[in-house]
Design an enzyme around this catalytic site. Sequence first.
Site, PDB file in Angstrom:
ATOM      1  N   ASP A   1       0.870  -1.180   0.000  1.00  0.00           N
ATOM      2  CA  ASP A   1       0.000   0.000   0.000  1.00  0.00           C
ATOM      3  C   ASP A   1       0.908   1.231   0.000  1.00  0.00           C
ATOM      4  OD1 ASP A   1      -2.525   1.451   0.369  1.00  0.00           O
ATOM      5  OD2 ASP A   1      -1.704   1.972   2.314  1.00  0.00           O
ATOM      6  N   SER A   2       0.299   2.383  -0.267  1.00  0.00           N
ATOM      7  CA  SER A   2       1.059   3.625  -0.236  1.00  0.00           C
ATOM      8  C   SER A   2       1.540   3.943   1.187  1.00  0.00           C
ATOM      9  CB  SER A   2       0.180   4.758  -0.741  1.00  0.00           C
ATOM     10  OG  SER A   2      -1.031   4.793  -0.009  1.00  0.00           O
TER      11      SER A   2
ATOM     12  N   CYS B   1     -11.435   3.199  -0.896  1.00  0.00           N
ATOM     13  CA  CYS B   1     -10.135   3.705  -0.441  1.00  0.00           C
ATOM     14  C   CYS B   1      -9.844   2.999   0.875  1.00  0.00           C
ATOM     15  CB  CYS B   1     -10.209   5.214  -0.242  1.00  0.00           C
ATOM     16  SG  CYS B   1      -8.750   5.890   0.568  1.00  0.00           S
TER      17      CYS B   1
ATOM     18  N   HIS C   1      -8.665   3.857   3.589  1.00  0.00           N
ATOM     19  CA  HIS C   1      -8.936   4.551   4.848  1.00  0.00           C
ATOM     20  C   HIS C   1     -10.415   4.606   5.225  1.00  0.00           C
ATOM     21  CE1 HIS C   1      -4.880   5.800   4.086  1.00  0.00           C
ATOM     22  NE2 HIS C   1      -4.825   6.561   5.162  1.00  0.00           N
TER      23      HIS C   1
ATOM     24  N   GLU D   1      -6.721   9.220   9.410  1.00  0.00           N
ATOM     25  CA  GLU D   1      -5.398   9.085  10.047  1.00  0.00           C
ATOM     26  C   GLU D   1      -5.325   9.885  11.338  1.00  0.00           C
ATOM     27  OE1 GLU D   1      -1.886   9.325   7.688  1.00  0.00           O
ATOM     28  OE2 GLU D   1      -2.688   7.967   6.168  1.00  0.00           O
TER      29      GLU D   1
ATOM     30  N   CYS E   1      -3.758  -1.146  -1.984  1.00  0.00           N
ATOM     31  CA  CYS E   1      -4.074   0.260  -2.250  1.00  0.00           C
ATOM     32  C   CYS E   1      -5.027   0.353  -3.451  1.00  0.00           C
ATOM     33  CB  CYS E   1      -2.766   0.981  -2.552  1.00  0.00           C
ATOM     34  SG  CYS E   1      -2.965   2.710  -2.949  1.00  0.00           S
TER      35      CYS E   1
HETATM   36  N1  DGL Z   1      -4.174   3.763  -0.032  1.00  0.00           N
HETATM   37  C1  DGL Z   1      -4.815   4.794  -0.826  1.00  0.00           C
HETATM   38  C2  DGL Z   1      -6.018   4.173  -1.552  1.00  0.00           C
HETATM   39  O1  DGL Z   1      -6.594   3.185  -1.131  1.00  0.00           O
HETATM   40  C3  DGL Z   1      -5.242   5.967   0.010  1.00  0.00           C
HETATM   41  C4  DGL Z   1      -4.090   6.814   0.523  1.00  0.00           C
HETATM   42  C5  DGL Z   1      -3.283   7.456  -0.557  1.00  0.00           C
HETATM   43  O2  DGL Z   1      -3.788   8.394  -1.222  1.00  0.00           O
HETATM   44  O3  DGL Z   1      -2.155   7.026  -0.769  1.00  0.00           O
HETATM   45  O4  DGL Z   1      -6.410   4.671  -2.575  1.00  0.00           O
END
Ligand code: DGL
Length: 270
Positions: free
Chosen positions: A17-18, A191, A193, A159, A80
């Site tokens: 993931d990012s 997403c 989050h 977050e 992600c």
């Molecule tokens: N993990 C990213 C997503 O699911 C969200 C956070 C980011 O923008 O890196 O799209």
Amino acid sequence: MQGTTSPSSAAPIGIFDSGIGGLTVLRALLERLPHEDFLYFGDTARVPYGTKSPETVLRYSLRIVEFLRNRGVKLLVVACNTASAHALERLAEAHRDLPMVGVIEPGAQAAFHVSAGKRVAVLATEGTIRSGAYRRALETLGSVHVIDQACPLFVPLAEEGWTDDEVTRLVAERYLTPVLAKEVDTAILGCTHYPLLKPLLHQVLGDGVRLVDSAETTAATVEKLLAERNLAACGRGGARYLLTDTANRFVEVGARFLGRPLLDLEWVDL
Ligand code: DGL
């Protein structure tokens, strides 16, 4: 591209993931697959991906998968949504012999099936919305009306831990009032989050809108793939976390996302 010898069932599952968000997917995987080992890669030095161009997200993703490949993973989960939207196809082409699962298709399938009126909202980052990946995945399943809504502020709010907060409620109302006006019956939390905001989003959208989070269905897809490929492990299971930036924030915020402490950490230079 590489991988001449196939990893054994005892090898870890790679998940990337990012940054922190993919821990919501890891949480579902750990619950469903307690005998598996996971190598979680959080690209904390480059987060966020949601506002970056498709080319940049692809470049980062290719490097990460190459890295995890060299660590001998037997299967890869692109946790992600933004990376799944921009890079999954190219990653699969570059690593044809590595079983790979993204979060978009499982999420789209779950939403399509629970949506009674086939009116589905996609809530995601700007990048994921612009890619049209959820819309395409839904439309290949049948006739469906898709309403796109980028909700970029949900990421920092989740977050920050403001999951039950007046500020977040106001932001959610601003994003979601137009969505409600389109009479959707289902909303995809597209997403990593957004599952943390589920109770608040439920309050704002009301009982008439089903919320679909792809973590659960992604974990079920991984379980099925492991069984099909004879790759299921029977060990004690656990997770190690590979990060491209220092760990402080990841450990603190991540424990909330994962629902347990993050213990085994490693910094990687990528
Ligand atoms: N993990 C990213 C997503 O699911 C969200 C956070 C980011 O923008 O890196 O799209």
